[in-house]
Design a protein around this motif. Structure first.
Motif, PDB file in Angstrom:
ATOM      1  N   MET A 244      39.860  45.910  49.341  1.00  0.00           N
ATOM      2  CA  MET A 244      39.030  46.357  50.463  1.00  0.00           C
ATOM      3  C   MET A 244      37.758  47.033  49.953  1.00  0.00           C
ATOM      4  SD  MET A 244      39.896  49.442  53.082  1.00  0.00           S
ATOM      5  CE  MET A 244      39.714  50.647  51.767  1.00  0.00           C
ATOM      6  N   ILE A 245      37.905  47.943  48.997  1.00  0.00           N
ATOM      7  CA  ILE A 245      36.737  48.651  48.468  1.00  0.00           C
ATOM      8  C   ILE A 245      35.841  47.704  47.679  1.00  0.00           C
ATOM      9  CG2 ILE A 245      35.985  50.506  46.920  1.00  0.00           C
ATOM     10  CD1 ILE A 245      37.191  51.427  49.607  1.00  0.00           C
ATOM     11  N   ASN A 246      36.437  46.781  46.957  1.00  0.00           N
ATOM     12  CA  ASN A 246      35.670  45.770  46.226  1.00  0.00           C
ATOM     13  C   ASN A 246      34.833  44.939  47.198  1.00  0.00           C
ATOM     14  OD1 ASN A 246      35.184  44.530  43.567  1.00  0.00           O
ATOM     15  ND2 ASN A 246      36.173  42.717  44.435  1.00  0.00           N
ATOM     16  N   ASP A 247      35.437  44.565  48.329  1.00  0.00           N
ATOM     17  CA  ASP A 247      34.722  43.779  49.349  1.00  0.00           C
ATOM     18  C   ASP A 247      33.581  44.571  49.980  1.00  0.00           C
ATOM     19  OD1 ASP A 247      36.473  41.705  48.887  1.00  0.00           O
ATOM     20  OD2 ASP A 247      37.705  42.056  50.674  1.00  0.00           O
ATOM     21  N   GLN A 248      33.692  45.910  49.954  1.00  0.00           N
ATOM     22  CA  GLN A 248      32.630  46.769  50.502  1.00  0.00           C
ATOM     23  C   GLN A 248      31.537  47.068  49.469  1.00  0.00           C
ATOM     24  OE1 GLN A 248      34.186  50.341  52.345  1.00  0.00           O
ATOM     25  NE2 GLN A 248      35.853  49.243  53.341  1.00  0.00           N
ATOM     26  N   GLY A 249      31.646  46.488  48.284  1.00  0.00           N
ATOM     27  CA  GLY A 249      30.620  46.694  47.267  1.00  0.00           C
ATOM     28  C   GLY A 249      30.888  47.852  46.329  1.00  0.00           C
ATOM     29  N   GLY A 250      32.093  48.424  46.420  1.00  0.00           N
ATOM     30  CA  GLY A 250      32.446  49.499  45.498  1.00  0.00           C
ATOM     31  C   GLY A 250      32.751  48.956  44.111  1.00  0.00           C
ATOM     32  N   GLN A 251      32.640  49.829  43.116  1.00  0.00           N
ATOM     33  CA  GLN A 251      33.030  49.471  41.746  1.00  0.00           C
ATOM     34  C   GLN A 251      34.432  50.000  41.506  1.00  0.00           C
ATOM     35  OE1 GLN A 251      30.151  50.401  38.640  1.00  0.00           O
ATOM     36  NE2 GLN A 251      28.552  50.636  40.183  1.00  0.00           N
TER      37      GLN A 251
END
Length: 268
Positions: free
Chosen positions: A32-39
Protein backbone atom coordinates in the motif's frame (compact mmCIF):
# COMPACT_ATOMS: atom_id res chain seq x y z
CA UNK A 1 3.23 9.17 1.73
CA UNK A 2 5.38 10.01 -1.29
CA UNK A 3 9.11 9.59 -0.56
CA UNK A 4 8.50 8.75 3.11
CA UNK A 5 10.79 5.97 4.29
CA UNK A 6 9.20 3.08 6.16
CA UNK A 7 11.07 0.01 7.32
CA UNK A 8 8.92 -3.08 7.84
CA UNK A 9 10.36 -5.68 10.20
CA UNK A 10 8.36 -8.89 10.33
CA UNK A 11 8.65 -12.47 11.50
CA UNK A 12 6.63 -13.66 8.47
CA UNK A 13 5.91 -12.29 4.99
CA UNK A 14 4.06 -13.74 1.99
CA UNK A 15 4.97 -14.99 -0.60
CA UNK A 16 7.95 -16.47 1.28
CA UNK A 17 5.88 -18.19 3.98
CA UNK A 18 2.32 -19.49 4.28
CA UNK A 19 -0.58 -17.07 4.54
CA UNK A 20 -1.71 -15.97 8.01
CA UNK A 21 -2.65 -12.65 9.61
CA UNK A 22 0.96 -11.58 10.19
CA UNK A 23 2.39 -12.67 6.85
CA UNK A 24 -0.47 -11.15 4.83
CA UNK A 25 -0.42 -7.77 6.58
CA UNK A 26 3.38 -7.73 6.33
CA UNK A 27 2.87 -7.78 2.57
CA UNK A 28 -0.32 -5.72 2.20
CA UNK A 29 0.82 -2.72 4.25
CA UNK A 30 4.20 -2.24 2.51
CA UNK A 31 2.53 -2.72 -0.89
CA UNK A 32 0.00 0.00 0.00
CA UNK A 33 2.74 2.47 0.95
CA UNK A 34 4.80 1.48 -2.09
CA UNK A 35 1.77 2.20 -4.30
CA UNK A 36 1.50 5.64 -2.65
CA UNK A 37 5.08 6.47 -3.65
CA UNK A 38 6.71 5.73 -0.31
CA UNK A 39 10.19 4.23 -0.05
CA UNK A 40 10.06 0.93 1.75
CA UNK A 41 12.26 -1.95 2.84
CA UNK A 42 11.13 -5.25 4.36
CA UNK A 43 13.25 -7.36 6.70
CA UNK A 44 12.45 -10.91 7.81
CA UNK A 45 14.39 -13.98 9.00
CA UNK A 46 15.65 -16.43 6.38
CA UNK A 47 14.08 -19.61 7.76
CA UNK A 48 15.24 -22.93 6.32
CA UNK A 49 11.79 -23.63 4.87
CA UNK A 50 12.07 -20.67 2.47
CA UNK A 51 12.91 -21.93 -1.00
CA UNK A 52 15.91 -19.82 -2.03
CA UNK A 53 15.94 -20.98 -5.65
CA UNK A 54 12.23 -20.42 -6.26
CA UNK A 55 12.29 -16.97 -4.67
CA UNK A 56 15.70 -16.05 -6.13
CA UNK A 57 17.41 -15.12 -2.88
CA UNK A 58 21.05 -14.17 -3.14
CA UNK A 59 23.62 -13.21 -0.56
CA UNK A 60 24.75 -9.60 -0.32
CA UNK A 61 28.46 -9.98 0.39
CA UNK A 62 29.05 -6.31 1.23
CA UNK A 63 26.41 -6.47 3.97
CA UNK A 64 27.30 -9.91 5.32
CA UNK A 65 30.36 -10.89 7.31
CA UNK A 66 29.94 -9.11 10.63
CA UNK A 67 29.44 -10.95 13.90
CA UNK A 68 26.67 -10.16 16.37
CA UNK A 69 27.02 -10.96 20.06
CA UNK A 70 24.09 -12.83 21.59
CA UNK A 71 24.42 -13.89 25.22
CA UNK A 72 28.22 -13.46 25.02
CA UNK A 73 28.55 -15.62 21.87
CA UNK A 74 29.71 -14.34 18.48
CA UNK A 75 27.19 -15.27 15.78
CA UNK A 76 27.93 -14.59 12.08
CA UNK A 77 25.40 -12.46 10.22
CA UNK A 78 24.48 -13.35 6.63
CA UNK A 79 22.29 -11.00 4.58
CA UNK A 80 20.30 -12.21 1.61
CA UNK A 81 17.96 -10.24 -0.60
CA UNK A 82 15.12 -10.88 -3.03
CA UNK A 83 12.41 -8.89 -4.80
CA UNK A 84 8.70 -9.56 -4.59
CA UNK A 85 7.66 -10.23 -8.19
CA UNK A 86 5.84 -7.39 -9.98
CA UNK A 87 5.95 -5.10 -6.93
CA UNK A 88 9.52 -3.77 -7.04
CA UNK A 89 9.73 -4.36 -3.30
CA UNK A 90 13.07 -5.47 -1.90
CA UNK A 91 13.07 -7.95 0.97
CA UNK A 92 16.16 -8.41 3.11
CA UNK A 93 16.65 -11.72 4.91
CA UNK A 94 18.55 -12.01 8.20
CA UNK A 95 20.34 -15.35 8.20
CA UNK A 96 22.56 -17.42 10.45
CA UNK A 97 23.12 -21.16 10.13
CA UNK A 98 22.85 -21.80 13.86
CA UNK A 99 19.54 -19.97 14.28
CA UNK A 100 17.67 -20.20 11.00
CA UNK A 101 18.81 -23.20 8.94
CA UNK A 102 16.22 -25.61 10.47
CA UNK A 103 13.29 -26.50 8.23
CA UNK A 104 10.55 -24.67 10.16
CA UNK A 105 9.82 -21.24 11.58
CA UNK A 106 9.18 -21.28 15.35
CA UNK A 107 8.53 -24.89 16.44
CA UNK A 108 9.63 -28.45 15.69
CA UNK A 109 7.57 -31.26 14.10
CA UNK A 110 5.86 -31.90 17.42
CA UNK A 111 4.82 -28.27 17.71
CA UNK A 112 7.28 -27.59 20.53
CA UNK A 113 8.82 -24.11 20.42
CA UNK A 114 12.52 -24.02 19.63
CA UNK A 115 14.38 -23.48 22.92
CA UNK A 116 16.49 -20.68 21.43
CA UNK A 117 13.62 -18.59 20.01
CA UNK A 118 14.55 -15.83 22.45
CA UNK A 119 18.10 -15.68 21.07
CA UNK A 120 16.79 -15.81 17.52
CA UNK A 121 14.63 -12.75 18.28
CA UNK A 122 17.62 -10.87 19.75
CA UNK A 123 19.81 -11.80 16.78
CA UNK A 124 17.09 -10.74 14.33
CA UNK A 125 16.66 -7.33 16.00
CA UNK A 126 20.39 -6.62 16.03
CA UNK A 127 20.80 -7.93 12.49
CA UNK A 128 18.14 -5.60 11.14
CA UNK A 129 19.59 -2.51 12.79
CA UNK A 130 23.19 -3.29 11.84
CA UNK A 131 22.17 -3.89 8.22
CA UNK A 132 20.17 -0.66 8.02
CA UNK A 133 23.22 1.16 9.43
CA UNK A 134 25.39 -0.35 6.67
CA UNK A 135 22.81 0.68 4.06
CA UNK A 136 22.85 4.19 5.59
CA UNK A 137 19.12 4.28 4.96
CA UNK A 138 17.27 6.39 7.52
CA UNK A 139 13.65 5.28 8.09
CA UNK A 140 10.99 7.77 9.17
CA UNK A 141 9.06 4.88 10.71
CA UNK A 142 9.95 1.33 11.67
CA UNK A 143 6.81 -0.83 11.66
CA UNK A 144 7.15 -4.14 13.53
CA UNK A 145 4.99 -7.23 12.87
CA UNK A 146 5.05 -10.56 14.68
CA UNK A 147 6.44 -11.63 18.06
CA UNK A 148 9.85 -12.74 16.74
CA UNK A 149 10.41 -9.10 15.73
CA UNK A 150 9.26 -7.78 19.12
CA UNK A 151 12.77 -7.23 20.50
CA UNK A 152 13.50 -4.53 17.94
CA UNK A 153 11.75 -1.64 19.78
CA UNK A 154 13.56 -2.61 23.00
CA UNK A 155 16.97 -2.64 21.35
CA UNK A 156 16.29 0.60 19.49
CA UNK A 157 15.41 2.42 22.73
CA UNK A 158 18.36 1.07 24.73
CA UNK A 159 21.17 -0.72 22.87
CA UNK A 160 21.03 1.68 19.89
CA UNK A 161 19.78 4.79 21.68
CA UNK A 162 22.90 6.81 20.82
CA UNK A 163 22.76 6.04 17.08
CA UNK A 164 22.31 9.45 15.43
CA UNK A 165 20.99 7.72 12.29
CA UNK A 166 17.74 6.87 14.08
CA UNK A 167 17.31 10.01 16.20
CA UNK A 168 14.07 11.00 14.41
CA UNK A 169 12.78 7.49 13.69
CA UNK A 170 9.44 6.46 15.20
CA UNK A 171 8.58 2.83 16.01
CA UNK A 172 5.11 1.35 15.55
CA UNK A 173 4.25 -2.18 16.69
CA UNK A 174 1.35 -4.16 15.24
CA UNK A 175 -0.17 -6.56 17.77
CA UNK A 176 -1.77 -9.82 16.59
CA UNK A 177 -3.66 -12.64 18.30
CA UNK A 178 -1.72 -15.02 20.52
CA UNK A 179 0.45 -17.40 18.50
CA UNK A 180 2.12 -19.57 21.15
CA UNK A 181 1.13 -20.81 24.59
CA UNK A 182 4.37 -21.81 26.30
CA UNK A 183 7.09 -19.58 27.74
CA UNK A 184 10.26 -18.72 25.87
CA UNK A 185 13.55 -19.47 27.68
CA UNK A 186 13.29 -18.20 31.25
CA UNK A 187 16.82 -16.82 30.88
CA UNK A 188 15.59 -14.44 28.20
CA UNK A 189 15.53 -11.42 30.52
CA UNK A 190 19.16 -12.00 31.50
CA UNK A 191 20.22 -12.26 27.86
CA UNK A 192 18.54 -8.91 27.17
CA UNK A 193 20.05 -7.36 30.32
CA UNK A 194 23.48 -8.59 29.13
CA UNK A 195 23.13 -5.95 26.39
CA UNK A 196 22.71 -3.15 28.92
CA UNK A 197 18.93 -3.04 29.00
CA UNK A 198 17.77 -2.09 32.52
CA UNK A 199 15.76 -4.71 34.41
CA UNK A 200 12.91 -2.28 35.14
CA UNK A 201 12.42 -1.66 31.42
CA UNK A 202 11.85 -5.32 30.61
CA UNK A 203 10.51 -6.77 33.87
CA UNK A 204 7.64 -8.32 31.87
CA UNK A 205 10.21 -10.72 30.42
CA UNK A 206 10.65 -12.41 33.80
CA UNK A 207 7.83 -14.61 32.50
CA UNK A 208 8.45 -14.56 28.73
CA UNK A 209 5.08 -15.69 27.44
CA UNK A 210 3.47 -14.30 24.29
CA UNK A 211 1.59 -11.53 26.04
CA UNK A 212 4.54 -10.34 28.13
CA UNK A 213 6.89 -10.28 25.13
CA UNK A 214 4.38 -8.05 23.35
CA UNK A 215 3.94 -5.85 26.44
CA UNK A 216 7.69 -5.23 26.56
CA UNK A 217 7.63 -4.34 22.87
CA UNK A 218 4.63 -2.00 23.26
CA UNK A 219 6.29 -0.13 26.14
CA UNK A 220 9.25 0.68 23.87
CA UNK A 221 7.16 1.69 20.84
CA UNK A 222 5.95 5.16 19.86
CA UNK A 223 2.62 3.86 18.58
CA UNK A 224 0.62 0.63 18.50
CA UNK A 225 -1.77 -0.92 15.97
CA UNK A 226 -4.27 -3.57 17.03
CA UNK A 227 -3.92 -5.67 13.89
CA UNK A 228 -6.18 -8.58 14.74
CA UNK A 229 -9.72 -9.12 15.99
CA UNK A 230 -8.29 -11.87 18.19
CA UNK A 231 -6.06 -9.79 20.50
CA UNK A 232 -6.85 -10.84 24.06
CA UNK A 233 -8.92 -8.49 26.25
CA UNK A 234 -6.04 -8.20 28.73
CA UNK A 235 -3.55 -7.19 26.04
CA UNK A 236 -6.07 -4.80 24.47
CA UNK A 237 -6.61 -3.20 27.88
CA UNK A 238 -2.84 -2.90 28.34
CA UNK A 239 -2.53 -1.10 24.99
CA UNK A 240 -5.41 1.25 25.79
CA UNK A 241 -3.93 2.15 29.17
CA UNK A 242 -0.31 2.41 27.97
CA UNK A 243 -0.54 6.09 27.07
CA UNK A 244 0.74 5.27 23.58
CA UNK A 245 -1.12 6.46 20.48
CA UNK A 246 -2.95 3.39 19.17
CA UNK A 247 -5.09 2.41 16.23
CA UNK A 248 -8.04 0.07 16.87
CA UNK A 249 -8.55 -2.92 14.60
CA UNK A 250 -9.39 -1.99 11.01
CA UNK A 251 -10.94 -4.44 8.57
CA UNK A 252 -9.25 -5.50 5.34
CA UNK A 253 -11.20 -2.99 3.25
CA UNK A 254 -10.58 -0.11 5.66
CA UNK A 255 -7.01 -0.61 6.80
CA UNK A 256 -5.32 1.39 4.01
CA UNK A 257 -6.84 4.72 4.96
CA UNK A 258 -6.62 3.98 8.69
CA UNK A 259 -2.93 3.01 8.58
CA UNK A 260 -1.99 5.95 6.35
CA UNK A 261 -3.71 8.41 8.67
CA UNK A 262 -2.05 6.78 11.70
CA UNK A 263 1.38 7.15 10.10
CA UNK A 264 0.64 10.83 9.45
CA UNK A 265 0.05 11.46 13.15
CA UNK A 266 3.79 10.86 13.59
CA UNK A 267 4.70 13.78 11.37
CA UNK A 268 4.75 12.06 7.98
Amino acid sequence: MKDKRILYVSSEVVPYLAENEVSLMSYDVPKMINDQGGQIRIFMPRYGNINERRHQLHEVIRLSGMNLVVNDLDMPLIIKVASIPKERIQVYFIDNDEYFKRKATFADEEGVLYPDNDERAIFFAKGVVETVKKLNWVPDIIHVHGWLAAMLPIYMKHYYKHEALFSETKIITSVYGQSFDENLDLEMINKVKFDGVPHDSVSDLEVPNYENVLKASILHSDGVIIASENVSPSLTKFIESSGKPFLPFATKDAFAEAYTNFYRTFGL
